[in-house]
Design an enzyme around this catalytic site. Structure first.
Site, PDB file in Angstrom:
ATOM      1  N   ASN A  84     -11.681  -1.349  -0.504  1.00 16.39           N
ATOM      2  CA  ASN A  84     -10.643  -1.108   0.496  1.00 16.39           C
ATOM      3  C   ASN A  84     -10.249  -2.273   1.390  1.00 16.39           C
ATOM      4  O   ASN A  84      -9.814  -2.050   2.517  1.00 16.39           O
ATOM      5  CB  ASN A  84     -11.055   0.083   1.364  1.00 16.39           C
ATOM      6  CG  ASN A  84     -10.811   1.396   0.653  1.00 16.39           C
ATOM      7  OD1 ASN A  84      -9.688   1.717   0.299  1.00 16.39           O
ATOM      8  ND2 ASN A  84     -11.866   2.144   0.411  1.00 16.39           N
ATOM      9  N   ASP A 101     -15.477  12.805  -2.049  1.00 16.61           N
ATOM     10  CA  ASP A 101     -14.942  11.475  -1.722  1.00 16.61           C
ATOM     11  C   ASP A 101     -15.740  10.893  -0.556  1.00 16.61           C
ATOM     12  O   ASP A 101     -16.858  11.326  -0.256  1.00 16.61           O
ATOM     13  CB  ASP A 101     -13.424  11.596  -1.448  1.00 16.61           C
ATOM     14  CG  ASP A 101     -12.663  10.328  -1.789  1.00 16.61           C
ATOM     15  OD1 ASP A 101     -12.739   9.370  -0.991  1.00 16.61           O
ATOM     16  OD2 ASP A 101     -12.014  10.271  -2.850  1.00 16.61           O
ATOM     17  N   ASP A 102     -15.170   9.938   0.109  1.00 17.39           N
ATOM     18  CA  ASP A 102     -15.800   9.195   1.200  1.00 17.39           C
ATOM     19  C   ASP A 102     -16.449  10.139   2.227  1.00 17.39           C
ATOM     20  O   ASP A 102     -15.861  11.150   2.586  1.00 17.39           O
ATOM     21  CB  ASP A 102     -14.694   8.363   1.871  1.00 17.39           C
ATOM     22  CG  ASP A 102     -15.247   7.239   2.696  1.00 17.39           C
ATOM     23  OD1 ASP A 102     -16.473   7.193   2.889  1.00 17.39           O
ATOM     24  OD2 ASP A 102     -14.442   6.400   3.142  1.00 17.39           O
ATOM     25  N   TRP A 123       0.851  -1.190   0.000  1.00 18.90           N
ATOM     26  CA  TRP A 123       0.000   0.000   0.000  1.00 18.90           C
ATOM     27  C   TRP A 123       0.895   1.252   0.000  1.00 18.90           C
ATOM     28  O   TRP A 123       1.885   1.307   0.726  1.00 18.90           O
ATOM     29  CB  TRP A 123      -0.910   0.011   1.242  1.00 18.90           C
ATOM     30  CG  TRP A 123      -1.670   1.296   1.330  1.00 18.90           C
ATOM     31  CD1 TRP A 123      -2.765   1.639   0.613  1.00 18.90           C
ATOM     32  CD2 TRP A 123      -1.353   2.422   2.142  1.00 18.90           C
ATOM     33  NE1 TRP A 123      -3.156   2.919   0.928  1.00 18.90           N
ATOM     34  CE2 TRP A 123      -2.305   3.425   1.870  1.00 18.90           C
ATOM     35  CE3 TRP A 123      -0.342   2.692   3.085  1.00 18.90           C
ATOM     36  CZ2 TRP A 123      -2.291   4.675   2.492  1.00 18.90           C
ATOM     37  CZ3 TRP A 123      -0.325   3.933   3.701  1.00 18.90           C
ATOM     38  CH2 TRP A 123      -1.298   4.903   3.404  1.00 18.90           C
ATOM     39  N   LYS A 165     -15.973   7.633  -8.674  1.00 22.09           N
ATOM     40  CA  LYS A 165     -14.751   6.929  -8.232  1.00 22.09           C
ATOM     41  C   LYS A 165     -15.216   5.685  -7.480  1.00 22.09           C
ATOM     42  O   LYS A 165     -15.837   5.787  -6.419  1.00 22.09           O
ATOM     43  CB  LYS A 165     -13.935   7.847  -7.318  1.00 22.09           C
ATOM     44  CG  LYS A 165     -12.695   7.215  -6.700  1.00 22.09           C
ATOM     45  CD  LYS A 165     -11.950   8.254  -5.869  1.00 22.09           C
ATOM     46  CE  LYS A 165     -10.804   7.683  -5.069  1.00 22.09           C
ATOM     47  NZ  LYS A 165     -10.229   8.675  -4.145  1.00 22.09           N
ATOM     48  N   TRP A 166     -14.928   4.522  -8.049  1.00 19.75           N
ATOM     49  CA  TRP A 166     -15.362   3.233  -7.469  1.00 19.75           C
ATOM     50  C   TRP A 166     -14.181   2.678  -6.658  1.00 19.75           C
ATOM     51  O   TRP A 166     -13.193   2.252  -7.226  1.00 19.75           O
ATOM     52  CB  TRP A 166     -15.749   2.284  -8.598  1.00 19.75           C
ATOM     53  CG  TRP A 166     -16.195   0.910  -8.203  1.00 19.75           C
ATOM     54  CD1 TRP A 166     -15.532   0.005  -7.426  1.00 19.75           C
ATOM     55  CD2 TRP A 166     -17.411   0.264  -8.589  1.00 19.75           C
ATOM     56  NE1 TRP A 166     -16.243  -1.151  -7.309  1.00 19.75           N
ATOM     57  CE2 TRP A 166     -17.410  -1.028  -8.015  1.00 19.75           C
ATOM     58  CE3 TRP A 166     -18.504   0.631  -9.376  1.00 19.75           C
ATOM     59  CZ2 TRP A 166     -18.442  -1.941  -8.215  1.00 19.75           C
ATOM     60  CZ3 TRP A 166     -19.534  -0.283  -9.567  1.00 19.75           C
ATOM     61  CH2 TRP A 166     -19.506  -1.552  -8.986  1.00 19.75           C
ATOM     62  N   ASP A 167     -14.347   2.688  -5.345  1.00 27.10           N
ATOM     63  CA  ASP A 167     -13.247   2.301  -4.455  1.00 27.10           C
ATOM     64  C   ASP A 167     -13.468   0.885  -3.923  1.00 27.10           C
ATOM     65  O   ASP A 167     -14.575   0.331  -4.001  1.00 27.10           O
ATOM     66  CB  ASP A 167     -13.198   3.322  -3.299  1.00 27.10           C
ATOM     67  CG  ASP A 167     -11.863   3.355  -2.582  1.00 27.10           C
ATOM     68  OD1 ASP A 167     -10.979   2.529  -2.887  1.00 27.10           O
ATOM     69  OD2 ASP A 167     -11.703   4.221  -1.700  1.00 27.10           O
ATOM     70  N   ASP A 186      -2.441   5.742  -3.214  1.00 27.84           N
ATOM     71  CA  ASP A 186      -2.769   6.738  -2.191  1.00 27.84           C
ATOM     72  C   ASP A 186      -1.548   7.594  -1.879  1.00 27.84           C
ATOM     73  O   ASP A 186      -1.658   8.609  -1.193  1.00 27.84           O
ATOM     74  CB  ASP A 186      -3.260   6.045  -0.912  1.00 27.84           C
ATOM     75  CG  ASP A 186      -4.753   5.763  -0.982  1.00 27.84           C
ATOM     76  OD1 ASP A 186      -5.412   6.268  -1.911  1.00 27.84           O
ATOM     77  OD2 ASP A 186      -5.253   5.029  -0.116  1.00 27.84           O
ATOM     78  N   ARG A 230     -10.405  -2.767   7.808  1.00 21.97           N
ATOM     79  CA  ARG A 230     -10.858  -1.376   7.751  1.00 21.97           C
ATOM     80  C   ARG A 230     -12.305  -1.264   8.257  1.00 21.97           C
ATOM     81  O   ARG A 230     -13.126  -0.540   7.723  1.00 21.97           O
ATOM     82  CB  ARG A 230     -10.765  -0.807   6.338  1.00 21.97           C
ATOM     83  CG  ARG A 230     -10.544   0.698   6.354  1.00 21.97           C
ATOM     84  CD  ARG A 230     -10.800   1.356   5.020  1.00 21.97           C
ATOM     85  NE  ARG A 230     -10.368   2.743   5.055  1.00 21.97           N
ATOM     86  CZ  ARG A 230     -10.940   3.733   4.369  1.00 21.97           C
ATOM     87  NH1 ARG A 230     -11.954   3.486   3.579  1.00 21.97           N
ATOM     88  NH2 ARG A 230     -10.487   4.945   4.450  1.00 21.97           N
TER      89      ARG A 230
HETATM   90  C1  DGJ Z   1      -8.975   4.787  -0.381  1.00 20.27           C
HETATM   91  C2  DGJ Z   1      -8.736   5.617  -1.605  1.00 20.27           C
HETATM   92  O1  DGJ Z   1      -7.582   5.210  -2.252  1.00 20.27           O
HETATM   93  C3  DGJ Z   1      -8.657   7.076  -1.199  1.00 20.27           C
HETATM   94  O2  DGJ Z   1      -8.350   7.870  -2.312  1.00 20.27           O
HETATM   95  C4  DGJ Z   1      -9.953   7.490  -0.568  1.00 20.27           C
HETATM   96  O3  DGJ Z   1     -10.968   7.443  -1.524  1.00 20.27           O
HETATM   97  C5  DGJ Z   1     -10.279   6.583   0.610  1.00 20.27           C
HETATM   98  N1  DGJ Z   1     -10.198   5.196   0.255  1.00 20.27           N
HETATM   99  C6  DGJ Z   1     -11.650   6.888   1.147  1.00 20.27           C
HETATM  100  O4  DGJ Z   1     -12.027   6.014   2.122  1.00 20.27           O
END
Ligand code: DGJ
Length: 729
Positions: A479, A365-366, A200, A475-477, A547, A442
């Site tokens: 995590n 964003d989030d 990461w 933006k489709w995230d 990131d 997370r």
């Molecule tokens: C991970 C993404 O890579 C970030 O750019 C951001 O959108 C965060 N998640 C939000 O939780």
């Protein structure tokens, strides 16, 4: 026709503009072997004599064609496990009776114009005029199993796509315990192997090592292609450089578990395979059922690693990425600017700053949905938080629109928070293994995307938001990795299908999104660049690269990414300083220079910049609008890497018609007693004349390439400069 079958020699010849790929049938048995892959051969050449059957057996035997020896050295086009080939197979099966031998023999073939789509999977596309496909059907009569091997070549690209469709034509169920996509055999060369491992915020480091006896490569078992590995592998001559030497690349058009492996065998020959990782995989085929593998893309270049990269870039841009032509607006993203801490007024203020600077898009964003004020909650509840955003996204979008700024939105559709209405109503939607406590990562669980009702539930919620508000970008995230991989919707004997069915579910959702909302620009993301793969590129023309947006680290991440993927695919932002990921302090202009070749944006509170920094934004945007298309659509040349030389980095892009070239140069670290630098350029028309913007110096293309551009010594770290050459005749 780029594909020819030579009946007498029983050789299939596939040609791309600069390469040839040869497959041959061994006479009596119908074994299908790979004869050659390399620079294009003269018309009619088949190299038939190189497909040897009669190598001396080991241990020595009176029978010169002893089967055991043959099996373990023949370059099978699609090797199967069990017959005596002890190298890594592409296909492994388990029969209802428990046997696991499989032997494939040629049955038929067909050559056609165009390229059939792969059902439910991302794949390169091409029209009947631009590409041709060879399908060779091999069968194991004892099992009733058939494998349809597909090879596609394109008239405008030095790439070959390979995939396999496995069909159970027998009477009993068969379990596929491995079904890889592609196999490549290379002979007698001193190879280096290149992979892109990472972590990461440190995605994709270039690791190059000499190929030694045994197996090496890259793999992911995280359910995503991952930060730790990338579905790519290159084999190049040990002496190959950016510009010279032979280089082979394999890239996988897939976003889940994968294996990319090179094996140097006992005879000094290489077998390289690519496909879904067999670990955790088991696919049951009932009589009449078929399994389609994802596709792998192979390229070969005699122009070093640079040639390999350009071949991948061209193929991806013209035959894989569907939204390539979409505008790439300069954006402002709220994440590093305010994380979860925003409301309507704050976002509007960001919008005002964006408008004042000429930024076209504000991405929320989030943190805009449910009651999400930190990462512990609300994934799965895709309704606007009206406390934070009174009037919702409709009001925000309209107010931004009035300022000339459009609205973008972050979503994480594959996840569910334990603290969510969705989880309270449907705890079974989260992946979990019966009898075990599922693992949080997370603070969230992974949704069971193998189930249609789960996909529909989340998709419909998000689609309702997109239908209502004037949203132009998503933006489709994603995590976290997949753990607790199990689906109650499948019987025990099909649990080995869950990893792949998850990826198919993901693809189905993204296909729906791009079909229902063709005007929306989709950017994929996975905690940064954890799913930067060719599969994702089929749905989204750009992917958030990492990131870690700190400019110097980013230069290295982007260089490694560009080994395979074009700059047009890389989300790249000017972010906060000191950097939130490594604390480094870099000048604002240099941060712009590092982000310029990608899909450009800002990820900071513009209100916290100095006046001087703010005044530089219009200049950066003007450069992005002028030169962004050159980096995104032109030919890419890596001129220098500070990983190698310790102090400077330079990449260059040249338009396809060679009329405009831009060099993005960064002196990462200054040196004592520094002198000016001559930087040899690439890709120009040798005899044409080019004028350098700024200095006005005119030289021939050869003059710039051989003599090099002169970069004055500057006593500064983190110094960035563009060199722009315009063709004048
Ligand atoms: C991970 C993404 O890579 C970030 O750019 C951001 O959108 C965060 N998640 C939000 O939780």
């Amino acid at each position: 026709m780029a594909i020819t079958y030579f009946e007498r020699e029983r050789v299939f010849r596939l040609d791309t503009p600069h390469t040839t790929y040869l497959l041959g049938l061994v006479d009596q048995e119908g074994f299908l072997g790979q004869i050659y892959y390399g620079p294009r051969l003269p018309e009619g050449e088949t190299l038939r004599a190189l497909l040897r059957l009669e190598e001396r057996p080991v241990p020595p035997s009176a029978d010169p064609r002893e089967r055991a020896s043959f099996y373990d050295s023949f370059p099978f086009a699609y090797p199967a496990h069990g017959g005596g080939d002890f190298r890594t197979p592409c296909l492994s099966v388990q029969t209802a009776g428990g046997g696991c031998n499989c032997e494939l023999f040629y049955e038929s073939h067909c050559i056609s114009a165009g390229k059939p789509p792969l059902e439910g999977l991302p794949a390169a596309y091409g029209g009947k005029d631009g590409c041709a496909t060879l399908e060779i059907t091999c069968a194991d009569p004892a099992l009733g199993l058939r494998v349809h091997l597909r090879y596609t070549v394109f008239s405008d690209s030095d790439a070959i796509c390979q995939s396999a469709l496995v069909e159970n034509g027998g009477e009993e169920p068969i379990v596929l315990t491995a079904a890889l996509s592609a196999c490549l055999h290379l002979d007698d060369m001193d190879f280096d192997c290149i992979t892109l491992p990472g972590s990461w915020a440190r995605e994709r480091e270039i690791v190059r090592r000499r190929l030694v006896k045994g197996r090496t490569g890259a793999e992911s078992l995280r359910g995503i292609s991952s930060h730790q590995a990338n579905p790519f592998l290159a084999l190049c001559e040990h002496t190959a450089t950016q510009e010279r030497g032979r280089a082979y690349g394999m890239a996988f058009v897939y976003s889940g578990n994968f294996l990319a492996q090179a094996e140097l065998d006992q005879y000094g020959k290489v077998r390289s395979v690519m496909g879904i990782h067999p670990e955790g995989f088991g696919w049951q085929l009932l009589p009449g059922e078929r399994f389609q593998t994802p596709e792998a893309v192979l390229v070969c270049s005699d122009e070093g690693l640079g040639g390999m990269s350009r071949a991948f870039h061209d193929l991806f841009r013209t035959h894989l990425i569907r939204g390539q032509a979409k505008r790439r607006p300069a954006l402002l993203n709220s994440w590093e600017a305010c994380y979860f801490d925003f409301d309507h007024d704050k976002l509007l203020e960001l919008g005002r700053q964006a408008a004042a600077s000429g930024i076209e898009l504000l991405v929320v964003d989030d943190g805009w949905f449910g009651h999400r004020n930190d990462e512990t909650t609300s994934l799965g509840d895709w309704t606007v938080n009206e406390e934070k955003l009174p009037g919702g996204l409709v009001r925000l979008g309209e107010e931004l629109g009035a300022m000339g700024v459009s609205l973008g939105l972050w979503v994480e559709p594959e996840m569910i928070s334990p603290d969510s209405d969705l989880y309270r109503a449907h705890p079974d939607y989260a992946m979990a293994i019966p009898g075990r406590v599922p693992t949080l990562a997370r603070n969230q669980y992974v949704l069971d995307l193998t189930r249609k009702e789960v996909r529909d539930c989340v998709y419909e919620q998000i689609a309702a938001v997109l239908r209502e508000a004037p949203i132009t970008y998503v933006k489709w995230d994603m995590n976290r990795p997949l753990i607790d991989v199990y689906s109650p919707s499948l019987p025990p004997e099909r649990q080995g299908e869950v990893y792949h069915r998850y990826v198919l579910g993901l693809y189905e959702m993204q296909e729906r999104l791009v079909t229902d909302f063709p005007e929306i620009l989709l950017e994929n993301c996975c905690s940064g660049g954890g799913r930067f793969d060719a599969g994702m590129l089929y749905y989204s023309p750009q992917i958030w690269t990492s990131d870690n947006a700190e400019a110097m680290d980013r230069l290295a991440i982007q260089e490694a990414t560009a080994l395979v993927y074009p700059y047009s695919a890389m989300g790249a932002h000017v972010a906060c300083c000191p950097s939130h990921t490594n604390g480094r302090v870099t000048p604002f202009l240099t941060r712009g220079g590092a982000a310029l070749p990608g899909c450009f944006g800002y990820e900071l509170d513009l209100g916290e910049l100095t006046e001087e920094e703010r005044s530089q934004i219009p200049l950066q945007l003007a450069e992005y609008r002028m030169f962004g298309p050159v980096f995104r659509e032109g030919d890419y040349y890596r001129l220098a890497s500070f990983r190698d030389n310790g102090y400077y980095d330079a990449l260059m892009a040249v338009t396809k018609d060679r009329s405009l070239a831009v060099v993005d140069y960064t002196q990462v670290r200054s040196r004592a007693n520094l002198r000016s630098l001559r930087l040899p350029l690439r890709g120009l028309e040798e005899t044409a004349r080019y004028r350098c913007q700024g200095s006005g110096e005119v030289r021939t293309g050869a003059g710039w390439m051989l003599g090099g551009a002169l970069l004055e010594a500057v006593q500064a770290d983190f110094y960035n400069q563009l060199v722009v050459l315009e063709r004048i005749d």
